[in-house]
Each structure stands twice: as C-alpha cells, then as structure tokens.
Design an enzyme around this catalytic site. Sequence first.
Site, PDB file in Angstrom:
ATOM      1  N   SER A   1       0.872  -1.188   0.000  1.00  0.00           N
ATOM      2  CA  SER A   1       0.000   0.000   0.000  1.00  0.00           C
ATOM      3  C   SER A   1       0.897   1.223   0.000  1.00  0.00           C
ATOM      4  O   SER A   1       2.018   1.167   0.499  1.00  0.00           O
ATOM      5  CB  SER A   1      -0.870   0.008   1.257  1.00  0.00           C
ATOM      6  OG  SER A   1      -0.064   0.117   2.408  1.00  0.00           O
ATOM      7  N   ASP A   2       0.437   2.312  -0.548  1.00  0.00           N
ATOM      8  CA  ASP A   2       1.218   3.547  -0.459  1.00  0.00           C
ATOM      9  C   ASP A   2       1.058   4.115   0.959  1.00  0.00           C
ATOM     10  O   ASP A   2       0.197   3.679   1.740  1.00  0.00           O
ATOM     11  CB  ASP A   2       0.789   4.556  -1.545  1.00  0.00           C
ATOM     12  CG  ASP A   2       1.868   5.609  -1.794  1.00  0.00           C
ATOM     13  OD1 ASP A   2       2.834   5.692  -1.011  1.00  0.00           O
ATOM     14  OD2 ASP A   2       1.746   6.363  -2.780  1.00  0.00           O
ATOM     15  N   HIS A   3       1.879   5.082   1.245  1.00  0.00           N
ATOM     16  CA  HIS A   3       1.994   5.670   2.575  1.00  0.00           C
ATOM     17  C   HIS A   3       0.635   5.962   3.243  1.00  0.00           C
ATOM     18  O   HIS A   3      -0.091   6.840   2.804  1.00  0.00           O
ATOM     19  CB  HIS A   3       2.752   6.981   2.411  1.00  0.00           C
ATOM     20  CG  HIS A   3       3.533   7.368   3.603  1.00  0.00           C
ATOM     21  ND1 HIS A   3       2.968   7.902   4.720  1.00  0.00           N
ATOM     22  CD2 HIS A   3       4.863   7.274   3.866  1.00  0.00           C
ATOM     23  CE1 HIS A   3       3.902   8.145   5.612  1.00  0.00           C
ATOM     24  NE2 HIS A   3       5.062   7.772   5.122  1.00  0.00           N
ATOM     25  N   GLY A   4       0.316   5.184   4.246  1.00  0.00           N
ATOM     26  CA  GLY A   4      -0.910   5.461   5.005  1.00  0.00           C
ATOM     27  C   GLY A   4      -2.212   5.131   4.290  1.00  0.00           C
ATOM     28  O   GLY A   4      -3.302   5.488   4.753  1.00  0.00           O
ATOM     29  N   ALA A   5      -2.127   4.414   3.178  1.00  0.00           N
ATOM     30  CA  ALA A   5      -3.326   4.225   2.342  1.00  0.00           C
ATOM     31  C   ALA A   5      -4.415   3.389   3.018  1.00  0.00           C
ATOM     32  O   ALA A   5      -5.596   3.545   2.701  1.00  0.00           O
ATOM     33  CB  ALA A   5      -2.933   3.589   1.012  1.00  0.00           C
TER      34      ALA A   5
END
Length: 765
Positions: free
Chosen positions: A286-290
């Site tokens: 997942s991308d940052h904090g997604a």
Amino acid sequence: MKWLCSVGIAVSLALQPALADELFGDHPLTPQARDAFVSELLKKMTTDEKIGQLRLISVGPDNPKEAIREMIKQGQVGAIFNTVTRGDIRAMQDQVMDLSRLKIPLFFAYDVVHGQRTVFPISLGLASSFNLEAVKTVGRISAYEAADDGLNMTWAPMVDVSRDPRWGRASEGFGEDTYLTEVMGRTMVEAMQGKSPADRYSVMTSVKHFAAYGAVEGGREYNSVDMSPQRLFNDYMPPYKAALDAGSGGVMVALNSLNGTPASADSWLLKDLLRDQWGFKGITISDHGAIKELIKHGVASDPRDAVRVALKSGINMSMSDEYYSKYLPELLSSGAVTMQELDDAARHVLNVKYDMGLFNDPYSHLGPKGSDPQNTNAESRLHRQQAREVARESLVLLKNRLQTLPLKKSATIAVVGPLADSQRDMMGSWSAAGVATQTVTVLTGMKNVVGESGKILYAKGANVTDDKGIVDFLNQYEQAVSVDSRSPQEMIDEAVNTAKQADVVVAVVGEAQGMAHEASSRTELALPQSQRQLIAALKATGKPLVLVLMNGRPLTLVKEDQQADAILETWFAGTEGGNAIADVLFGDYNPSGKLPMSFPRSVGQIPVYYSHLNTGRPYNPEKPNKYTSRYFDEVNAPLYPFGYGLSYTTFRVSPVTLSAPTMKRDGALKASVEVINTGDREGATAVQMYLQDVTASISRPVKVLKGFQKISLKPGETRTVTFPIDNEALKFWNARMQYVSEPGQFNVFIGLDSARVQQGSFELQ
Ligand code: BGC
C-alpha cells in the site's frame, strides 16, 4: 525488570538455535525451491510473526530506532524504508539475527527514482532522451549505488501516464505517452533488477502507482480517477503490465480511487487482474498510510474495517501504517479474516525476500562488517561522467532564433534568474540520497566552460516567487527556497544593469523543485509573476535573450516564446545538470532531446495530448468552420507538440516507404524513411513512428507512437531508418474488451515530432 526480560528472551532463543539457523543456506533461486521453502517457513511461524512480515516501517520521529529494535526482536517488522546507510541497515539486520526467534531477514527499501547518491535528471527529463541506453545507464547506476548502500528494493519506476501538467507528479513519470512510458519503465526494471535482484549490485523494483494515478481529475493530487475500460487498458495499463512482464517483484498500489473503488480496496485490480490474469507473484504494497485512508474514502467504517478490506482486497504489505499489526489479531480470531488470507499475504513477502537472496545471505547487499564506507557521501561514490552524459540527452531545445545558440565562449554573458545558482532545485524532487552541495548549477557549469576565455556576470534578478503563501508552502518540510530580502525592483535593476554590460543574457527561470512534486498540483502553469517581470525587463534591454527553463512539467509559455531568442528546456537535470546545460549552451554537445509531454498554450486547453480521438467534427485550421471541435479563443494545437525538439543542425525526412501495401495478421511489414542531416554539424535526433487505425469498431486515436530510434548523423549524411510493424502493434481493447486487431486501412506516420510527419498507409487483411 527490563534486565530480567531480556535474560528471558536470551534463554528462549538459546533453546532453539537450529530452528533459525536452518533457514539459511544455499537456496537455489527458482520458483519451485522458493515455494517449497516458504511453505515450510510458514509452518514454523506464529500468527504474530506472520502479521509482522506485513509491516513496512519508515524510521523517523514516529518510529525511533529504539522502538524499532524492540519490534524487530518480537518479529513485528517485515521491512524498513527511508534508512539509507550501510551502518544503519546493518545494525537493524544484526538485531534480527541476534534477537529475533526466526531470524527472518528484513528488506530495506527507498525511493530511488532518478538516482541514489548520483542524481540523474527527473524521469520526465530522462524520457526526453528518447534513448533506452540512457535509461539503462540510470537504472544500472542507481541500482548499483542503492545496493552499495545496503538497499534491496526501490519504489520505482513510476509509470503513471499523465496528460495533465497541473499534476505535480507528472515530473516523476515518463510523460503522456503509453508506448514511451511502457518501454522506458520496462527498461528501467530490467536495468535495476539485472539478472536477478539477488545479485550484489541489483535491487528489486516496485512499479507504481497501480493504477492510473496519473489521471486524477483536474490534475488535483490524490483526486479520483474515472475512466472507460477501453481508455484504461489501451492507454494507462500497458506500462504497469510491461514492468511486471519484465519481472518487477513489487507493485505499489495507488492512493486514488478508480471508478469509485480506492485502489487499496480493489480486489478486482489487485487479485482478479494482477494475480489471476497477469500472473503476478511478487508483493503488493500500500502507499503511505493508504489503509487508514480507506475510512476517508468511505469504503471502511473504522480502522479495523479498513484492515479487513485492504487485506481481503489483496494488499500484502502496509506502508507506514500500524493498522495491520493492531487489528489483524482480532480480525483473525473473529473469523473476519482467515488464516489462509494472512498466509497468502505473508507468503508474498517471504517470496520476495527469497528472490532477493536474503535467505542465502541476509547481508548480501552489505558486505562484510568493517567494509562500510567511512563517508557515505564521498565524491568517489558518485558517477559524474554518466550523469553528465544522460543529462545532456535530456535537454530539449525549444527555440533558437537566428542561431542565438550556441554561445561563444569568448563572450560576456549575463547569467540571471532565481534558479541560475540553485543547487537544491537542480536535483529535482525525490532526489533520494543526493546531496545539494555536490550538485553543479547552471552558473557554475557555465563558468567551468568559459574559464578565462570569456566573462560570466551574475545577478539573481528575482525570487522564484514573491507570493509568500507559496514560499511558505515550499518551505514546509525543508528550507528549500531562500528569499532575497531586496525588493523586486532592486533585484530587477541589478539584473538589467548586468545585462547591459553583456553580449547576451541567459535567464534561468522556472519552478522550484518543490512545485513539481507529490502534493504540488497547480492551477496556473505560467512562470511566477516575479520571473515574468524579470524577463520583460531583460527583453527591454534589447540584448539577445536565452531562457534556460528548469521545471518539472509543461508550462504555458506563449509570451516567453515571443520574448526569447532561444529557449532550452532542462527539467531538473541532476548532480551534473549545470555542466550538461553548459555543454549544450556552448555547443560542446548538440541538443537532441524531445518533449515527452505536449506544452499547452493555456491551462484551459488541458488535457492537450497528441493521441486524441478525431471526433465527428474535427477542426481544420485550413478550412475553419464554427461548428467544429475547438475553442473559439485559442488554437487547438499545443504550443510545442509531443516529440518536439530542435538541434543545432537540421534534418530532412523523406516520404515513407512500405515494404508491402498489405499485411496479413500473421505477417509483418517494414516502414522506412531516409533521414538526412541537412545542416553543417553532426547531430542526433529521435525518429518517431506513429500508427493510426483509420476505421475500426471503436474510434482510435489520430496517431499513437509505436516506435522510435535515436540516430546520429554527420553533416550531409543520410540514414535509412526502418521500423518493423507486426500485428501486435495494431491491437487494441475493443468495446467488448477483447484485445484485437481489425482489418482495414492503417496510416503510418514518421517524423521528428508528432505534428510534422510523413505519411504512408497499408491495409491489414
Ligand atoms: C508516495 C510514493 C512513495 C512513498 C514512500 C508516498 O507518499 O506516493 O510514491 O514511494 O511515499 O516514500
């Protein structure tokens, strides 16, 4: 108490040395051996250890080193990112080996997008090279330097096709074109991963951002994407697919929603398409904090629900998000998530660790203890020559009236502009472990060339912007933009006086690097007002005016195109940028770059891209008609089209010759032109081939790039350039989502940009 605890752990570790030691050995790097190994390993793991493998942590204020040490000890971390020195990385891997029960190595990742210690041009600049050899150089050196810093994975390449220059991240990709992005992304994966990501100087890639992030509505960062399946599969998906076919071990999942479903919650995207149809075996991240953001997207009710949705949708590893560790235990005990689902996610993480060779040697990218560089930023670790060569190829000559360029080395030259001496900006965004003070500015590069033979005068002339709000925005996280305290008029006066003493003025203008970055969308694409005023004042001196542009996206430059005698687009050219730019300005290198994105005349024209559909009422400037597809207050064409770029020499392209007038589906044909260097100096240019399916079951673009070759010709030299065409090049996803070619007429266009082309045609039978 603390002491007692650690004794307790030491005792329990001592009881099971064989368990961990047997993990390591000479494991053959084959899928069969890997699958068997990982299956066995999973049997030995506790539920918490499996969950730990899914956690990707960025070391920083939220996760200080001491806290991470404890998590590592407990087997609660799978990988680390943003740690980039061998010493730090070794210390963490040591903790795994010394303290954890199973000793499953960590992997280490970083955003090595356009270089590691040596910074190469931003990807949009690299795309301008239209040269896959340049991409290979960047890929190999970036991987070498990253691996030499102990890294195992990079969050690259970024292959989001983008047709909207308002989006700041257009700077990170290869531009508006599907084919160019596809071949550049594929080449980057091959170069970075080498023969195997397990090799000492290779890193595993993680292609991003899956999928279609480049099409956010209005170019507004993190916005939604909504598009037809035909557009998605014909225009946006091929680059991701090509990177995966080339073996990319990772996929970073996009932050946007696609047709209403956030990518991190999209089981169709991450399972049906990626795994079942495309056969992907690596990890999804997942991308940052997604995962947290699924709540705001409105597809999860609370954190626990977000974890359920993400894991079930196919997100294996969670980046900078403690949610997996926090909520998976109870989701498993309640049965909302199954052990099988957890095993699948953990398996993918272990698979890539195996492919990285970490079970053969967890220190494979670290070398023996004591070998760590004393100075991680040592000059000797840089690859300056290659950086200069690639940067030269990324520069695009947009205008050169009366051969204003190249400049004479004996001239007196006024170098002005807020970016002329900015080391930080020259590196561009995502400049990884690059160091600004090692970066060559335009001013320094020009001084290096001129030496004693001419004279370089300098005045800053303007701040990047006089808008305090924008300066504060740019300086939020680092002191990136310094503001001269003099008044705008004082600065302009100084620049004008300097210009008056010179034979020619070189104004280095554009964007601060932070204006073309993640979370840097713009509604205006003009140069900031402060710089427009400077240019107007310089123009008024009557001196020949050269604009050197530094920017991370197409800008609107109609006025500047009228004011300037010459314009050189240099993007953000990296560590050796200033030297490379000076090479071009003084004619030691003949520019050969071509634009990977159309330059709009105004923001209102966006999206403006060359591979549009014809519409039922196409506008014909030669026969203007009111009821046609057009703006009545602006021409339809961009200011500078895709593929455009001048040289100090001139070329002529002959009419197209086809090897046959017809082609069978299982056949092939060849389209050729003769290219002649009609000028008086040697030069290189990218010859481009476009195809058009004239009549098909759905409307197809007026042209699509299907091949390019960069050639270099001596004055008067002629070269035959031949492009093979096969059935594959003619296929597209039709209205029923079948990937087909359809019989009928095809046009072949060959030229030196997308607008001025020679035309041929053939019939597919
Ligand atoms: C970006 C990614 C990047 C990640 C890690 C995110 O904000 O969207 O492209 O790889 O941060 O730095």
